[in-house]
Design a protein around this motif. Sequence first.
Motif, PDB file in Angstrom:
ATOM      1  N   GLN A 185      -8.210   4.905  12.801  1.00 37.59           N
ATOM      2  CA  GLN A 185      -8.247   5.670  11.549  1.00 37.59           C
ATOM      3  C   GLN A 185      -7.201   5.143  10.569  1.00 37.59           C
ATOM      4  O   GLN A 185      -7.487   4.965   9.382  1.00 37.59           O
ATOM      5  N   ALA A 186      -5.997   4.869  11.042  1.00 37.80           N
ATOM      6  CA  ALA A 186      -4.932   4.341  10.181  1.00 37.80           C
ATOM      7  C   ALA A 186      -5.311   2.974   9.624  1.00 37.80           C
ATOM      8  O   ALA A 186      -5.071   2.682   8.445  1.00 37.80           O
ATOM      9  N   PHE A 187      -5.916   2.123  10.463  1.00 32.01           N
ATOM     10  CA  PHE A 187      -6.361   0.813  10.023  1.00 32.01           C
ATOM     11  C   PHE A 187      -7.405   0.944   8.914  1.00 32.01           C
ATOM     12  O   PHE A 187      -7.338   0.267   7.889  1.00 32.01           O
ATOM     13  N   ALA A 188      -8.365   1.840   9.101  1.00 30.41           N
ATOM     14  CA  ALA A 188      -9.416   2.048   8.109  1.00 30.41           C
ATOM     15  C   ALA A 188      -8.833   2.587   6.794  1.00 30.41           C
ATOM     16  O   ALA A 188      -9.254   2.183   5.706  1.00 30.41           O
ATOM     17  N   GLN A 189      -7.874   3.492   6.892  1.00 34.56           N
ATOM     18  CA  GLN A 189      -7.227   4.027   5.681  1.00 34.56           C
ATOM     19  C   GLN A 189      -6.516   2.912   4.918  1.00 34.56           C
ATOM     20  O   GLN A 189      -6.535   2.888   3.681  1.00 34.56           O
ATOM     21  N   THR A 190      -5.906   1.985   5.634  1.00 39.23           N
ATOM     22  CA  THR A 190      -5.232   0.846   5.003  1.00 39.23           C
ATOM     23  C   THR A 190      -6.232  -0.011   4.236  1.00 39.23           C
ATOM     24  O   THR A 190      -5.950  -0.451   3.118  1.00 39.23           O
ATOM     25  N   ILE A 191      -7.381  -0.238   4.834  1.00 42.85           N
ATOM     26  CA  ILE A 191      -8.418  -1.025   4.163  1.00 42.85           C
ATOM     27  C   ILE A 191      -8.864  -0.326   2.883  1.00 42.85           C
ATOM     28  O   ILE A 191      -8.953  -0.944   1.824  1.00 42.85           O
ATOM     29  N   LEU A 192      -9.153   0.966   2.955  1.00 40.87           N
ATOM     30  CA  LEU A 192      -9.602   1.702   1.767  1.00 40.87           C
ATOM     31  C   LEU A 192      -8.539   1.651   0.672  1.00 40.87           C
ATOM     32  O   LEU A 192      -8.855   1.431  -0.499  1.00 40.87           O
ATOM     33  N   LYS A 193      -7.295   1.837   1.051  1.00 44.33           N
ATOM     34  CA  LYS A 193      -6.210   1.826   0.062  1.00 44.33           C
ATOM     35  C   LYS A 193      -6.004   0.451  -0.559  1.00 44.33           C
ATOM     36  O   LYS A 193      -5.430   0.345  -1.634  1.00 44.33           O
ATOM     37  N   SER A 194      -6.472  -0.602   0.100  1.00 43.88           N
ATOM     38  CA  SER A 194      -6.329  -1.954  -0.448  1.00 43.88           C
ATOM     39  C   SER A 194      -7.463  -2.323  -1.404  1.00 43.88           C
ATOM     40  O   SER A 194      -7.469  -3.415  -1.963  1.00 43.88           O
ATOM     41  N   GLN A 195      -8.419  -1.424  -1.602  1.00 42.07           N
ATOM     42  CA  GLN A 195      -9.555  -1.666  -2.492  1.00 42.07           C
ATOM     43  C   GLN A 195      -9.293  -1.004  -3.844  1.00 42.07           C
ATOM     44  O   GLN A 195      -9.425   0.217  -3.978  1.00 42.07           O
ATOM     45  N   PRO A 196      -8.932  -1.779  -4.861  1.00 38.97           N
ATOM     46  CA  PRO A 196      -8.627  -1.192  -6.171  1.00 38.97           C
ATOM     47  C   PRO A 196      -9.759  -0.330  -6.745  1.00 38.97           C
ATOM     48  O   PRO A 196      -9.505   0.723  -7.322  1.00 38.97           O
ATOM     49  N   PHE A 197     -11.004  -0.758  -6.567  1.00 37.68           N
ATOM     50  CA  PHE A 197     -12.113   0.021  -7.120  1.00 37.68           C
ATOM     51  C   PHE A 197     -12.236   1.378  -6.433  1.00 37.68           C
ATOM     52  O   PHE A 197     -12.485   2.401  -7.086  1.00 37.68           O
ATOM     53  N   SER A 198     -12.037   1.404  -5.126  1.00 35.22           N
ATOM     54  CA  SER A 198     -12.070   2.669  -4.395  1.00 35.22           C
ATOM     55  C   SER A 198     -10.975   3.603  -4.874  1.00 35.22           C
ATOM     56  O   SER A 198     -11.187   4.819  -5.000  1.00 35.22           O
ATOM     57  N   GLN A 199      -9.815   3.046  -5.159  1.00 40.25           N
ATOM     58  CA  GLN A 199      -8.700   3.850  -5.670  1.00 40.25           C
ATOM     59  C   GLN A 199      -9.013   4.376  -7.065  1.00 40.25           C
ATOM     60  O   GLN A 199      -8.699   5.520  -7.394  1.00 40.25           O
ATOM     61  N   LEU A 200      -9.630   3.545  -7.901  1.00 35.48           N
ATOM     62  CA  LEU A 200     -10.009   3.960  -9.251  1.00 35.48           C
ATOM     63  C   LEU A 200     -10.943   5.163  -9.209  1.00 35.48           C
ATOM     64  O   LEU A 200     -10.787   6.112  -9.981  1.00 35.48           O
ATOM     65  N   LEU A 201     -11.898   5.145  -8.291  1.00 36.68           N
ATOM     66  CA  LEU A 201     -12.860   6.246  -8.169  1.00 36.68           C
ATOM     67  C   LEU A 201     -12.289   7.462  -7.453  1.00 36.68           C
ATOM     68  O   LEU A 201     -12.829   8.553  -7.570  1.00 36.68           O
ATOM     69  N   GLY A 202     -11.216   7.270  -6.693  1.00 34.67           N
ATOM     70  CA  GLY A 202     -10.635   8.377  -5.933  1.00 34.67           C
ATOM     71  C   GLY A 202     -11.325   8.633  -4.609  1.00 34.67           C
ATOM     72  O   GLY A 202     -11.338   9.767  -4.110  1.00 34.67           O
TER      73      GLY A 202
END
Length: 134
Positions: free
Chosen positions: A5-22
């Motif tokens: 789960q922590a690894f997957a969260q790191t991947i999501l947080k490294s995606q600027p577009f995902s962060q832009l969308l929230g």
Amino acid sequence: MDDLQAFAQTILKSQPFSQLLGAELIRFESGKAELALRLTDTLKQQHGFAHGGVVSYLADNALTFAGGSVLGDAVTSEFKINYLRPAIGERLIARAESLHAGKQQAVCKCEIYAVDAQGVEKLCAVAQGTIVKV
């Protein structure tokens, strides 16, 4: 499981577009992934429901997380989406799972739901894709 789960969260947080969308990764386990985002006005089209690109983003990323959970580092090779009804609500949730995985690719399916203020979910799109190991 916490490491996964922590690894997957790191991947999501490294995606600027995902962060832009929230986008939030709310479930990640072997063969399954669930992503969600709050449906803000900036993510809607002229009729007041979620833009198709936002729904498609959720499907694509959820499919890839589900496939990646069994393949390791992975990307989308292709996917198809069917929009079933307008995505109207407070939140969108994409639930994906791997249907079959080999050594190099996985075929995954995803259902995208619009959730209203009372928590009622309505299926608004379905998708299927091929995820490949990097």
